[in-house]
Design a protein around this motif. Structure first.
Motif, PDB file in Angstrom:
ATOM      1  N   ASP A 295       0.823  -1.214   0.000  1.00 38.65           N
ATOM      2  CA  ASP A 295       0.000   0.000   0.000  1.00 38.65           C
ATOM      3  C   ASP A 295       0.854   1.260   0.000  1.00 38.65           C
ATOM      4  OD1 ASP A 295      -2.198  -1.582   0.025  1.00 38.65           O
ATOM      5  OD2 ASP A 295      -3.021  -0.855   1.921  1.00 38.65           O
TER       6      ASP A 295
ATOM      7  N   GLN B 239      -4.620   3.512   7.197  1.00 34.52           N
ATOM      8  CA  GLN B 239      -5.099   3.543   5.821  1.00 34.52           C
ATOM      9  C   GLN B 239      -4.272   4.552   5.026  1.00 34.52           C
ATOM     10  OE1 GLN B 239      -9.030   5.171   5.274  1.00 34.52           O
ATOM     11  NE2 GLN B 239      -9.356   4.101   3.333  1.00 34.52           N
TER      12      GLN B 239
ATOM     13  N   ILE C 285      -4.322   7.143   2.445  1.00 34.73           N
ATOM     14  CA  ILE C 285      -5.451   7.939   1.964  1.00 34.73           C
ATOM     15  C   ILE C 285      -5.083   8.811   0.761  1.00 34.73           C
ATOM     16  CG2 ILE C 285      -6.589   7.992   4.212  1.00 34.73           C
ATOM     17  CD1 ILE C 285      -5.423  10.813   4.601  1.00 34.73           C
TER      18      ILE C 285
ATOM     19  N   PRO D  34      -5.751  11.917  -3.959  1.00 30.75           N
ATOM     20  CA  PRO D  34      -6.424  10.990  -3.037  1.00 30.75           C
ATOM     21  C   PRO D  34      -6.332   9.540  -3.521  1.00 30.75           C
ATOM     22  CG  PRO D  34      -8.028  12.081  -4.434  1.00 30.75           C
ATOM     23  CD  PRO D  34      -6.696  12.694  -4.769  1.00 30.75           C
ATOM     24  N   LEU D  35      -6.419   8.624  -2.569  1.00 33.89           N
ATOM     25  CA  LEU D  35      -6.477   7.194  -2.856  1.00 33.89           C
ATOM     26  C   LEU D  35      -7.576   6.577  -2.004  1.00 33.89           C
ATOM     27  CD1 LEU D  35      -2.681   6.206  -2.811  1.00 33.89           C
ATOM     28  CD2 LEU D  35      -4.172   6.189  -4.829  1.00 33.89           C
ATOM     29  N   ASP D  36      -8.162   5.508  -2.495  1.00 30.44           N
ATOM     30  CA  ASP D  36      -9.184   4.773  -1.753  1.00 30.44           C
ATOM     31  C   ASP D  36      -8.691   3.346  -1.561  1.00 30.44           C
ATOM     32  OD1 ASP D  36     -11.473   3.979  -0.488  1.00 30.44           O
ATOM     33  OD2 ASP D  36     -12.638   3.707  -2.340  1.00 30.44           O
TER      34      ASP D  36
END
Length: 797
Positions: A559, A632, A634, A651-653
């Motif tokens: 991630d 997370q 983000i 942004p990232l999801d």
């Protein structure tokens, strides 16, 4: 000369390249550089030899001599005698001191000869210094005979890496007599190699992962090895710390339990070039209540060594690349250790661009394919590669001898790791040059201001908690599947075993019977245990188009490194990540150099679940206990490749990851906050600054680096109702580092205040409050407010 900068006038007969008679001395241009703030000099020392042990067969002596060793060093014989006398021993002597021969001598004697006179290995003999009585010895022999097992002892070697096991296999074969069956075993071994190790080999070299996943669950197939096991060597033992160390400690307890069931009682050799309280640490690792003998006096010869502390005048990466290029141009084979994968790639590119010769400089890190790593190792050993920029993946694993110089680009987190890296320089008759660069980091700045903490302090004590229930519980399930657990097995697993087994029964993972606890399920218990906490099988990084796998990354790190839009560096090439497909264990990339680098932004929340203990801390109190972390990724920042200027934020999801770990925390009393007249914003910025600096300095007091730990600070934490600062372990179940911070809170926080007070920057910098791993890109930080807050809490203002 110790502890003083060396001037050019103190160096005789050294040319401007710093090369004298094929050896490295401190070059005049380096000695004169204002960046050199301290030099620690160690004079060359002669060795002290000893006669060969009388019990060592003559053919072993002859084969060792033919391998180039005429006589052993005294400490090697001391180790050999202790092992032959069936005593657990921790050998802690520096890199290149010859630890291997110390344990190879008794292993050769036992595994090559008949059971007498070397029967002390594998089953104990009577005597004042031995660990079992004559009746116990007879019972063990009878048990092996009843199982049809060979009386000739076997031996097992465990290394943290495949490469190190293969390198030790090469050494054993070069020193051992013809016909000695030595076999390396790992996940890459083919069926024939596995069969050789299982059915014929006297000395098997492997790793804890193979022992855990393959040998112990199939112990009946390995009864020849386990039932006659005389010696177990645990190499690079300082690597077994934190959660990984706790997992390996449990695997070793499972090994000892199964050996006992087959009638064997192996003696353990715990080997490390860098360890503190080696006997106690070794005993904790193998689960031994009794004493572990220690051999820590090095009687081998060593060349002179100079360790230079270098405080960069400009950017650390630029200066370290420039020094590497200059040393390589001068004909010095050089290794530079770099903290991050991306850093190793960038430094190799910069150094190559600065070279004036045709010498080869490569990068080396984890994530490379095995064949690429082996090729670089081979080229480094044969001299065709003159420089390599490496992560700690090259800190151990291959015998890279006689390096002219080692550059350490930032303190690597622990003294143990630092001396391990420094030990690559100056082997044999090559004098050693080691340069340690100060990184923009609170720990580096603190140590460079206090060099005695580097050169006069013992290495860190290993932090190891094998009774961590998050670790021990699943390991007990694995042990129960191997052979049903009984109450007497608390000998191996400790007094908490029965309670944990009952808890596993309540969860349906074990079943209680009058004779003990059984594994009732069809799947393998070991498959639920990840020794290294890497999240299982890594993701392949695949170049779109040709479909070539160029590297790998753990699921845990994916991630943060291969999110969609990330810039990924590999062997000097830039790639853009198009897709991350964790279910398919793939990340798709294409080759492109966009002119920027990427930095992930993370959101972390911490729920305080349970307090284990608390203590007075200035005007408040400090607690340690269980916390639940939710993290997370983000979004990410795009930064200019050269200036570091932020271009924009995207942004990232991505999914939220949750784990339970250990943390240490303290709160700011409301009356103190009112007295300081800080607004909520000021208070939050102050707490955030203290959190960053404390994280950066905890590695000075615990054997970790800042990437093993993390932190959270909040103006009003929902669980305390007050401003709260939390520092936590980065592994599920905890690693022991937060607990260590709790134990040394006064010294740790005193050093934190000292750094906030004495850092020469105006408003905060990477040497105090700016963190390379901050989830919100180092926003909302206030150095002065942090100093004021911590001083008030400690009552020092």
């Amino acid at each position: 000369m110790s502890g003083q900068p060396i001037t050019g006038g103190e160096i005789e007969h050294v040319n401007n390249n710093g090369v004298q008679n094929g050896r490295v001395a401190i070059p005049e241009w380096l000695a004169r550089d204002p960046a050199v703030v301290h030099v620690d000099h160690r004079a060359a020392v002669a060795g002290q030899q000893a006669p060969w042990p009388r019990w060592l067969p003559s053919r072993c002596v002859e084969s060792i001599r033919s391998g180039g060793i005429e006589r052993p060093w005294l400490h090697q014989v001391r180790v050999a005698e202790l092992v032959h006398d069936h005593r657990h021993v921790a050998v802690c002597t520096p890199t290149a001191s010859g630890k291997t021969l110390g344990y190879l001598m008794p292993i050769m004697a036992a595994t090559l000869g008949a059971i007498q006179p070397c029967a002390t290995l594998g089953a104990t003999q009577p005597g004042a210094n031995r660990r079992a009585s004559a009746p116990s010895r007879q019972r063990q022999l009878s048990a092996r005979a009843a199982l049809g097992l060979s009386a000739r002892p076997t031996a097992l070697y465990l290394a943290p890496t495949k490469a190190l096991a293969h390198d030790q296999q090469r050494v054993a074969r070069s020193l051992g007599p013809a016909g000695w069956q030595v076999s390396a075993l790992d996940g890459d071994s083919d069926p024939a190699e596995r069969r050789l190790a299982r059915e014929q080999a006297s000395f098997v070299l492997t790793n804890p992962d193979m022992l855990h996943h393959s040998i112990l669950p199939h112990h009946a197939r390995w009864s020849r090895l386990l039932g006659s096991l005389g010696v177990v060597v645990v190499d690079e033992a300082h690597r077994y710390r934190g959660v990984f160390g706790a997992q390996v400690a449990c695997v070793l307890r499972r090994l000892r339990r199964l050996c006992a069931l087959y009638g064997a009682d192996p003696v353990f050799v715990i080997s490390s070039a860098t360890a503190s309280e080696a006997g106690a640490s070794g005993a904790a690792l193998i689960g031994e209540d009794g004493a572990v003998a220690v051999v820590d006096e090095d009687t081998s010869p060593h060349p002179a060594r100079d360790v230079v502390l270098w405080r960069p005048q400009t950017e650390t990466g630029t200066e370290s690349a420039r020094l590497m290029a200059r040393l390589v141009d001068a004909g010095c084979q050089t290794i530079a250790f770099v903290a991050s994968r991306a850093g190793s790639e960038v430094m190799a590119v910069r150094a190559r661009e600065l070279l004036h010769s045709a010498s080869a400089i490569r990068s080396y890190r984890s994530g490379y394919l095995a064949q690429d790593r082996r090729m670089i190792e081979q080229d480094l050993q044969n001299g065709s590669v003159r420089g390599v920029c490496a992560t700690n993946a090259l800190e151990l694993g291959v015998d890279i001898t006689g390096m002219d110089a080692v550059l350490i680009c930032g303190f690597p987190g622990t003294l143990a790791a630092m001396w391990q890296q420094a030990g690559r320089a100056g082997r044999g008759d090559h004098d050693a040059l080691v340069v340690i660069f100060q990184r923009d980091d609170p720990l580096d700045a603190y140590l460079f201001d206090h060099p005695d903490l580097i050169f006069r302090a013992p290495v860190e004590k290993t932090v190891l908690f094998p009774h961590n229930p998050h670790v021990l519980g699943p390991q007990l399930a694995a042990a129960a599947q191997e052979s049903p657990l009984a109450s007497q097995d608390s000998r191996w697993f400790g007094p908490s075993m029965a309670g944990l087994c009952d808890g596993l029964c309540a969860a349906g993972l074990l079943r209680r019977r009058p004779t003990g606890w059984f594994w009732p399920r069809p799947e393998r218990a070991v498959d639920a245990i990840d020794l290294r906490g890497t999240g299982g099988k890594p993701l392949d990084i695949v170049e779109d188009g040709p479909g070539t796998v160029i590297g790998q990354v753990s699921l845990e790190d994916a991630d943060r490194t291969v999110f969609p839009g990330a810039v990924y560096l590999h062997q000097g090439e830039h790639y853009l990540v198009d897709e991350m497909l964790p279910d398919q264990r793939q990340a798709l990339v294409h080759r492109e150099r966009p002119g920027y680098v990427t930095q992930p932004r993370t959101l972390t929340q911490a729920h305080l679940m349970r307090e284990d203990a608390h203590q007075a801390f200035g005007c408040t109190r400090m607690s340690v206990g269980d916390i639940e972390l939710s993290t997370q990724v983000i979004g990410y920042l795009r930064r200019d490749e050269w200036s570091g200027q932020v271009w924009d934020e995207n942004p990232l999801d991505l999914p939220v990851h949750t784990m339970v770990t250990k943390g240490v925390w303290w709160t700011v009393p409301h009356q103190l906050a009112r007295r300081l007249e800080m607004t909520a914003v000021d208070l939050g910025n102050a707490a955030h600054a203290v959190e960053h600096t404390a994280i950066g300095l905890l590695p000075a007091f615990a054997p970790c680096d800042r990437w093993d730990i993390g932190g959270v600070s909040m103006v009003v934490h929902p669980d305390t109702g007050a401003c709260t600062v939390i520092v936590h372990d980065g592994q599920p179940g905890g690693s022991g580092f937060a607990r260590r911070g709790f134990e040394v809170a006064d010294r740790w926080m005193g050093a934190t205040l000292d750094r906030l007070t004495n850092c020469s920057c105006a408003n905060g910098c990477p040497a105090c409050i700016v963190s390379p791993k901050c989830g919100n890109a180092n926003q909302h930080l206030d150095k002065d407010a942090g100093r004021t807050l911590l001083a008030a809490v400690l009552g020092r203002n």
